[in-house]
Design a protein around this motif. Sequence first.
Motif, PDB file in Angstrom:
ATOM      1  N   GLY A 130     -17.529   2.303  -5.466  1.00  0.00           N
ATOM      2  CA  GLY A 130     -18.413   1.835  -4.401  1.00  0.00           C
ATOM      3  C   GLY A 130     -17.736   0.784  -3.534  1.00  0.00           C
ATOM      4  N   LEU A 131     -17.039  -0.155  -4.157  1.00  0.00           N
ATOM      5  CA  LEU A 131     -16.306  -1.165  -3.394  1.00  0.00           C
ATOM      6  C   LEU A 131     -15.204  -0.519  -2.551  1.00  0.00           C
ATOM      7  CD1 LEU A 131     -16.011  -3.965  -6.085  1.00  0.00           C
ATOM      8  CD2 LEU A 131     -17.486  -3.948  -4.073  1.00  0.00           C
ATOM      9  N   TYR A 132     -14.522   0.453  -3.112  1.00  0.00           N
ATOM     10  CA  TYR A 132     -13.484   1.168  -2.373  1.00  0.00           C
ATOM     11  C   TYR A 132     -14.079   1.877  -1.162  1.00  0.00           C
ATOM     12  CZ  TYR A 132      -9.736   4.418  -1.262  1.00  0.00           C
ATOM     13  OH  TYR A 132      -8.774   5.135  -0.605  1.00  0.00           O
ATOM     14  N   MET A 133     -15.270   2.432  -1.315  1.00  0.00           N
ATOM     15  CA  MET A 133     -15.916   3.109  -0.189  1.00  0.00           C
ATOM     16  C   MET A 133     -16.252   2.106   0.927  1.00  0.00           C
ATOM     17  SD  MET A 133     -15.798   6.237  -0.769  1.00  0.00           S
ATOM     18  CE  MET A 133     -16.647   6.621   0.733  1.00  0.00           C
ATOM     19  N   ILE A 134     -16.655   0.906   0.578  1.00  0.00           N
ATOM     20  CA  ILE A 134     -16.900  -0.122   1.595  1.00  0.00           C
ATOM     21  C   ILE A 134     -15.615  -0.390   2.367  1.00  0.00           C
ATOM     22  CG2 ILE A 134     -17.438  -2.568   1.958  1.00  0.00           C
ATOM     23  CD1 ILE A 134     -19.331  -2.332  -0.481  1.00  0.00           C
TER      24      ILE A 134
END
Length: 71
Positions: free
Chosen positions: A54-58
Amino acid sequence: MRLNALDWLAIVLTIIGAINWGLIGFFDFDLVRAIFGTRTLASFAIYSIIGIAGLYMIFTIAKQENREEAR
């Protein structure tokens, strides 16, 4: 935007996390807990990996926004 393998993996993991949260919200059913058990190393690892995805997607979305603004 051309997606690489890491982008696709992050997308899939984020979708899996969203589905799990949907199951928790609608049916009070935690799929990760059902498969891997409560408070096990495997369940902590799954939650951590999905959180990192999820952080990578941000980061990926922000990077894409910067590219589009530069055009």
